[in-house]
Motif scaffolding. Structure first.
Motif, PDB file in Angstrom:
ATOM      1  N   ARG A  30      38.352  33.544  43.289  1.00 28.75           N
ATOM      2  CA  ARG A  30      39.770  33.201  43.446  1.00 28.75           C
ATOM      3  C   ARG A  30      40.595  34.467  43.653  1.00 28.75           C
ATOM      4  N   THR A  31      40.285  35.522  42.875  1.00 30.59           N
ATOM      5  CA  THR A  31      41.007  36.788  42.970  1.00 30.59           C
ATOM      6  C   THR A  31      40.015  37.923  42.798  1.00 30.59           C
ATOM      7  N   ARG A  32      40.130  38.933  43.639  1.00 32.67           N
ATOM      8  CA  ARG A  32      39.343  40.155  43.473  1.00 32.67           C
ATOM      9  C   ARG A  32      40.232  41.314  43.890  1.00 32.67           C
ATOM     10  N   LEU A  33      40.726  42.049  42.886  1.00 32.23           N
ATOM     11  CA  LEU A  33      41.631  43.168  43.137  1.00 32.23           C
ATOM     12  C   LEU A  33      41.009  44.463  42.635  1.00 32.23           C
ATOM     13  N   GLU A  34      40.974  45.466  43.494  1.00 32.60           N
ATOM     14  CA  GLU A  34      40.549  46.810  43.098  1.00 32.60           C
ATOM     15  C   GLU A  34      41.742  47.466  42.411  1.00 32.60           C
ATOM     16  N   LEU A  35      41.566  47.868  41.159  1.00 35.09           N
ATOM     17  CA  LEU A  35      42.666  48.452  40.396  1.00 35.09           C
ATOM     18  C   LEU A  35      42.593  49.969  40.317  1.00 35.09           C
ATOM     19  N   GLY A  36      41.622  50.561  40.991  1.00 32.55           N
ATOM     20  CA  GLY A  36      41.445  52.006  40.931  1.00 32.55           C
ATOM     21  C   GLY A  36      40.532  52.412  39.795  1.00 32.55           C
ATOM     22  N   ASP A  37      39.961  53.589  39.899  1.00 33.00           N
ATOM     23  CA  ASP A  37      39.038  54.116  38.889  1.00 33.00           C
ATOM     24  C   ASP A  37      37.864  53.173  38.623  1.00 33.00           C
ATOM     25  N   GLY A  38      37.449  52.412  39.641  1.00 33.43           N
ATOM     26  CA  GLY A  38      36.317  51.506  39.492  1.00 33.43           C
ATOM     27  C   GLY A  38      36.629  50.239  38.731  1.00 33.43           C
ATOM     28  N   ASN A  39      37.894  50.010  38.419  1.00 32.50           N
ATOM     29  CA  ASN A  39      38.280  48.805  37.681  1.00 32.50           C
ATOM     30  C   ASN A  39      38.590  47.667  38.644  1.00 32.50           C
ATOM     31  N   LEU A  40      38.130  46.477  38.259  1.00 30.16           N
ATOM     32  CA  LEU A  40      38.365  45.286  39.061  1.00 30.16           C
ATOM     33  C   LEU A  40      39.065  44.223  38.234  1.00 30.16           C
ATOM     34  N   PHE A  41      39.891  43.428  38.901  1.00 29.22           N
ATOM     35  CA  PHE A  41      40.443  42.213  38.319  1.00 29.22           C
ATOM     36  C   PHE A  41      39.827  41.092  39.133  1.00 29.22           C
ATOM     37  N   VAL A  42      38.960  40.300  38.489  1.00 30.06           N
ATOM     38  CA  VAL A  42      38.220  39.258  39.199  1.00 30.06           C
ATOM     39  C   VAL A  42      38.365  37.932  38.474  1.00 30.06           C
ATOM     40  N   THR A  43      38.738  36.897  39.232  1.00 32.63           N
ATOM     41  CA  THR A  43      38.717  35.538  38.707  1.00 32.63           C
ATOM     42  C   THR A  43      37.867  34.679  39.621  1.00 32.63           C
ATOM     43  N   VAL A  44      37.216  33.687  39.016  1.00 31.67           N
ATOM     44  CA  VAL A  44      36.407  32.726  39.756  1.00 31.67           C
ATOM     45  C   VAL A  44      36.828  31.332  39.318  1.00 31.67           C
ATOM     46  N   GLY A  45      36.440  30.339  40.118  1.00 33.85           N
ATOM     47  CA  GLY A  45      36.769  28.960  39.778  1.00 33.85           C
ATOM     48  C   GLY A  45      35.806  28.006  40.438  1.00 33.85           C
ATOM     49  N   ALA A  46      35.956  26.747  40.105  1.00 31.50           N
ATOM     50  CA  ALA A  46      35.094  25.702  40.669  1.00 31.50           C
ATOM     51  C   ALA A  46      35.241  25.689  42.186  1.00 31.50           C
ATOM     52  N   PRO A  47      34.143  25.459  42.901  1.00 32.71           N
ATOM     53  CA  PRO A  47      34.190  25.480  44.362  1.00 32.71           C
ATOM     54  C   PRO A  47      34.869  24.245  44.949  1.00 32.71           C
ATOM     55  N   GLY A  48      35.251  24.386  46.202  1.00 28.54           N
ATOM     56  CA  GLY A  48      35.743  23.249  46.958  1.00 28.54           C
ATOM     57  C   GLY A  48      37.083  22.697  46.521  1.00 28.54           C
ATOM     58  N   GLY A  49      37.892  23.500  45.894  1.00 35.34           N
ATOM     59  CA  GLY A  49      39.214  23.034  45.510  1.00 35.34           C
ATOM     60  C   GLY A  49      39.247  22.199  44.239  1.00 35.34           C
ATOM     61  N   GLU A  50      38.082  22.025  43.587  1.00 35.23           N
ATOM     62  CA  GLU A  50      38.086  21.322  42.306  1.00 35.23           C
ATOM     63  C   GLU A  50      38.787  22.209  41.285  1.00 35.23           C
ATOM     64  N   GLN A  51      39.604  21.634  40.466  1.00 37.04           N
ATOM     65  CA  GLN A  51      40.350  22.356  39.434  1.00 37.04           C
ATOM     66  C   GLN A  51      41.040  23.599  40.018  1.00 37.04           C
ATOM     67  N   PRO A  52      41.890  23.427  41.016  1.00 40.07           N
ATOM     68  CA  PRO A  52      42.476  24.590  41.695  1.00 40.07           C
ATOM     69  C   PRO A  52      43.328  25.483  40.795  1.00 40.07           C
ATOM     70  N   ASP A  53      43.868  24.931  39.725  1.00 37.81           N
ATOM     71  CA  ASP A  53      44.730  25.726  38.852  1.00 37.81           C
ATOM     72  C   ASP A  53      43.983  26.405  37.721  1.00 37.81           C
ATOM     73  N   LEU A  54      42.688  26.171  37.590  1.00 39.89           N
ATOM     74  CA  LEU A  54      41.924  26.712  36.470  1.00 39.89           C
ATOM     75  C   LEU A  54      41.018  27.845  36.945  1.00 39.89           C
ATOM     76  N   GLN A  55      41.183  29.013  36.335  1.00 42.50           N
ATOM     77  CA  GLN A  55      40.408  30.190  36.720  1.00 42.50           C
ATOM     78  C   GLN A  55      39.720  30.806  35.505  1.00 42.50           C
ATOM     79  N   LEU A  56      38.582  31.417  35.752  1.00 47.29           N
ATOM     80  CA  LEU A  56      37.847  32.155  34.737  1.00 47.29           C
ATOM     81  C   LEU A  56      37.988  33.639  35.065  1.00 47.29           C
ATOM     82  N   LEU A  57      38.572  34.399  34.143  1.00 45.27           N
ATOM     83  CA  LEU A  57      38.748  35.839  34.307  1.00 45.27           C
ATOM     84  C   LEU A  57      37.520  36.550  33.759  1.00 45.27           C
ATOM     85  N   LEU A  58      36.871  37.359  34.575  1.00 45.63           N
ATOM     86  CA  LEU A  58      35.718  38.161  34.159  1.00 45.63           C
ATOM     87  C   LEU A  58      36.267  39.480  33.632  1.00 45.63           C
ATOM     88  N   GLU A  59      36.413  39.558  32.330  1.00 45.06           N
ATOM     89  CA  GLU A  59      37.092  40.691  31.700  1.00 45.06           C
ATOM     90  C   GLU A  59      36.120  41.782  31.297  1.00 45.06           C
TER      91      GLU A  59
END
Length: 132
Positions: A30-59
């Motif tokens: 859903r989101t993949r942002l390079e934040l610098g210094d090798g840091n990433l902000f990444v979220t994933v979610g159910a495929p195909g538009g299922e649960q479009p408002d719900l994301q899992l943040l890989l912290e």
């Protein structure tokens, strides 16, 4: 009405977690942002538009609080997150053929069938399917 928009799971390695959660478990990025210094902000979610408002943040889980939290859960055999599936046995077999390690295979657990897998980045994940 309050709804869950995002929840997080602490991981050992965000890029490796991103690969596991997308390529193996089948989530979409859903989101993949390079934040610098090798840091990433990444979220994933159910495929195909299922649960479009719900994301899992890989912290990133490399801090004293997250390390203790994840280690305690893992050593106790407790999942850090629970995902639902339509067909637990089929998903279990698919994931096993991909080399995913399960700490317990599908079994009846009250009103649901459950299985627990190791996500390879420091967590146990429970898969669940309601019994009919």
């Amino acid at each position: 009405m309050i709804k869950v928009a995002m929840t997080g799971v602490y991981v050992d390695d965000v890029p490796r977690a991103h690969t596991f959660y997308t390529d193996v478990l089948g989530f979409e990025t859903r989101t993949r942002l390079e934040l610098g210094d090798g840091n990433l902000f990444v979220t994933v979610g159910a495929p195909g538009g299922e649960q479009p408002d719900l994301q899992l943040l890989l912290e990133p889980g490399h801090n004293p609080i997250a390390d203790r939290y994840r280690t305690a859960l893992y050593e106790a055999g407790l999942p850090s997150i629970v995902f639902s599936v339509d067909d637990l046995r089929a998903e279990y077999e698919r994931l096993r053929t991909l080399g995913v390690r399960f700490t317990h295979p599908p079994r009846e657990h009250g009103p649901v069938f459950t299985a627990v897998l190791d996500d390879s980045v420091g967590n146990l994940v429970q898969l669940t399917q309601p019994r009919e």
